[in-house]
Design an enzyme around this catalytic site. Structure first.
Site, PDB file in Angstrom:
ATOM      1  N   HIS A 142      36.537   4.268 -23.895  1.00  0.00           N
ATOM      2  CA  HIS A 142      36.953   5.671 -23.883  1.00  0.00           C
ATOM      3  C   HIS A 142      36.379   6.375 -25.118  1.00  0.00           C
ATOM      4  O   HIS A 142      36.411   5.820 -26.216  1.00  0.00           O
ATOM      5  CB  HIS A 142      38.473   5.765 -23.910  1.00  0.00           C
ATOM      6  CG  HIS A 142      38.988   7.170 -24.034  1.00  0.00           C
ATOM      7  ND1 HIS A 142      39.009   8.042 -22.970  1.00  0.00           N
ATOM      8  CD2 HIS A 142      39.475   7.858 -25.107  1.00  0.00           C
ATOM      9  CE1 HIS A 142      39.504   9.201 -23.363  1.00  0.00           C
ATOM     10  NE2 HIS A 142      39.791   9.118 -24.665  1.00  0.00           N
ATOM     11  N   GLY A 157       9.604  14.002   4.736  1.00  0.00           N
ATOM     12  CA  GLY A 157       9.520  12.551   4.893  1.00  0.00           C
ATOM     13  C   GLY A 157       8.140  12.003   4.581  1.00  0.00           C
ATOM     14  O   GLY A 157       7.197  12.750   4.314  1.00  0.00           O
ATOM     15  N   THR A 192       0.794  -1.230   0.000  1.00  0.00           N
ATOM     16  CA  THR A 192       0.000   0.000   0.000  1.00  0.00           C
ATOM     17  C   THR A 192       0.827   1.280   0.000  1.00  0.00           C
ATOM     18  O   THR A 192       0.273   2.377  -0.027  1.00  0.00           O
ATOM     19  CB  THR A 192      -0.952  -0.003   1.205  1.00  0.00           C
ATOM     20  OG1 THR A 192      -0.233  -0.416   2.373  1.00  0.00           O
ATOM     21  CG2 THR A 192      -2.110  -0.964   0.980  1.00  0.00           C
ATOM     22  N   ALA A 246      15.801  19.092   3.331  1.00  0.00           N
ATOM     23  CA  ALA A 246      16.842  18.990   2.303  1.00  0.00           C
ATOM     24  C   ALA A 246      17.138  17.541   1.957  1.00  0.00           C
ATOM     25  O   ALA A 246      18.291  17.123   1.858  1.00  0.00           O
ATOM     26  CB  ALA A 246      18.119  19.693   2.779  1.00  0.00           C
ATOM     27  N   GLY A 247      16.067  16.764   1.774  1.00  0.00           N
ATOM     28  CA  GLY A 247      16.208  15.389   1.342  1.00  0.00           C
ATOM     29  C   GLY A 247      16.040  15.283  -0.160  1.00  0.00           C
ATOM     30  O   GLY A 247      16.076  16.280  -0.889  1.00  0.00           O
TER      31      GLY A 247
END
Length: 462
Positions: free
Chosen positions: A441, A268, A139, A177-178
């Site tokens: 490269h 959060g 859920t 600030a996540g």
């Protein structure tokens, strides 16, 4: 009353993957979803739409700052916000329709509505009750509330509202600030908003490697984002369509205010487990709402499983997907497996940030001897050619065995580059194994090899 081998409640990344895997293994499967479209938060109001806006605004940044340097002469681009939102919605539709196609392909029934478990072996959806030998709770999660800050999805918004603003704000406050805060803050900063990030802790992206945190904040600061760290938000009020946020600075307990057109709350998320009837059924649920499971994703009630954000652990779509596949395999009598030590995390700003395994801080706390190999993208020819030389690759290996314990990348395509190191860690590789592997490269991936070389005798190009 329909009868199934497996009913999955929730069609987010964990849920739809669990349903598809169960069906592939020959189990009669249904998936419960109350949204008008499949895909859960991730596809509808999370991962996918945010990446669409990040991509669009990165192209804007390139046009404004780098096109002329490459000899691409054009007038300054204009932002059509309505069209950008249309592009985002079309992206969502393409992906959600894709899941619907996969359900039909694998003969999975979509039970439309919100589900609950009235008793063991039964799932109720609307007025109908269905029988299931096994139930998987997938859920997901929702935005966690912040005391004193009421979300109205207009002026004070969650990530959901931030994806659907009526217009581009002149000033935006991001609380937290996540990952979500910095991604959406980057979007609106590129679009011209003055963005200020308020963070309670003293660092951005709290779980990341310390060196990455410092470099990341420095780079975002150069891009125009402002940071107020150690800021404890006390509340927010809306007046005449404007918001005022009050916060205290932890260093001296002084109280400050900040005004903005929009406030994004990104402090959060919490699991969505209320209303399922889990506690009444006897399923053990933590005080924070997380469903408790054993190592086979089984709850305390036989035949009821739980995965993804509804359970403890990092709230990541790919973690949920892995658990969804594993739980389906366990139900089918196979050995489901998830290696929780090798789950990457990515922040899709520019540059991207990616990590897997342990940080230096964690290893120091453990008292484990380790060594570090680092390589800056300033030494990578491809990165310099593409104006993408900010950042570095950092590999942490056991000092004695050279086995890779963690990797941290800030730079171009970090979210893709990290997977070379994920595979290496899954096979128990040493840093030397990566260093001895030929890399094409010029590619960004050469920076990974150079960091591995730095764990030994040293990199070549620095």
């Amino acid at each position: 009353m329909a009868s199934y081998d497996v009913i999955v409640i929730g069609s987010g990344p964990g849920g739809y993957v669990a349903a598809i895997r169960a069906a592939q293994l020959g189990l009669k499967t249904a998936c419960v979803e109350g949204r008008e479209t499949l895909g859960g938060t991730c596809l509808n109001v999370g991962c996918i739409p945010s990446k669409a806006l990040l991509h669009a605004t990165h192209q804007l940044h390139e046009a404004e700052h780098n096109f002329a340097k490459m000899g691409l002469k054009t007038s300054a681009p204009k932002v059509d916000w309505d069209q950008m939102l249309t592009y985002k919605r079309e992206t969502i539709e393409t992906n959600t329709k894709g899941i619907e196609f996969l359900f039909k392909k694998n003969k999975i029934d979509w039970l439309k509505g919100w589900g609950s478990i009235p008793e063991k072996g039964k799932v109720k959806v609307g007025d109908e009750t269905h029988e299931a030998k096994n139930i998987i709770v997938a859920t997901g999660s929702e935005v966690a509330p912040l005391k004193g800050v009421e979300i109205d999805e207009k002026t004070i918004v969650s990530s959901t509202g931030a994806l659907e603003l009526g217009k581009i704000p002149k000033k935006m406050i991001v609380i937290g600030a996540g990952v979500i805060g910095l991604e959406m803050g980057s979007v609106y900063s590129r679009l011209g908003a003055e963005v200020t990030v308020l963070e309670y802790l003293d660092t951005v992206t709290p779980t990341m490697d310390g060196e990455v945190q410092k470099q990341f904040q420095k780079i975002l600061g150069k891009q125009g984002l402002k940071f107020v760290l150690g800021a404890a938000v006390q509340g927010a009020e809306v007046k005449n369509g404007k918001a005022r946020v009050t916060y205290k600075l932890k260093k001296d307990d002084s109280e400050e205010t900040l005004d903005a057109d929009v406030v994004l709350v990104s402090t959060g998320r919490r699991p969505v487990t209320e209303g399922l009837g889990l506690k009444e059924l006897g399923v053990e649920v933590s005080d924070r709402g997380f469903v408790q499971t054993d190592k086979h994703w089984m709850t305390s009630v036989d035949g009821v499983y739980a995965i993804g954000d509804a359970t403890e652990g990092p709230m990541l779509a790919h973690k949920a997907e892995d658990e969804g596949m594993a739980a389906a395999e366990v139900i089918a009598g196979k050995a489901g497996h998830v290696n929780y030590g090798v789950i990457p995390s990515v922040i899709y700003t520019h540059p991207e940030v990616a990590a897997v395994g342990q940080t230096e801080e964690e290893l120091k706390k453990e008292g484990r001897d380790y060594k570090v190999g680092k390589f800056s993208f300033m030494g990578n020819g491809r990165a310099k050619a593409n104006f993408a030389a900010d950042g570095f690759v950092k590999i942490i290996a056991d000092k004695e065995t050279d086995r890779i314990l963690g990797a941290h990348i800030i730079g171009p395509m970090a979210g893709d580059l990290i997977h070379e190191l994920c595979v290496a860690m899954e096979f128990g590789a040493a840093a030397e194994d990566v260093a001895l592997t030929c890399h094409a490269h010029p590619t960004y991936s050469e920076a990974v090899r150079e960091a591995a070389l730095a764990c030994g005798d040293g990199p070549i190009h620095m």
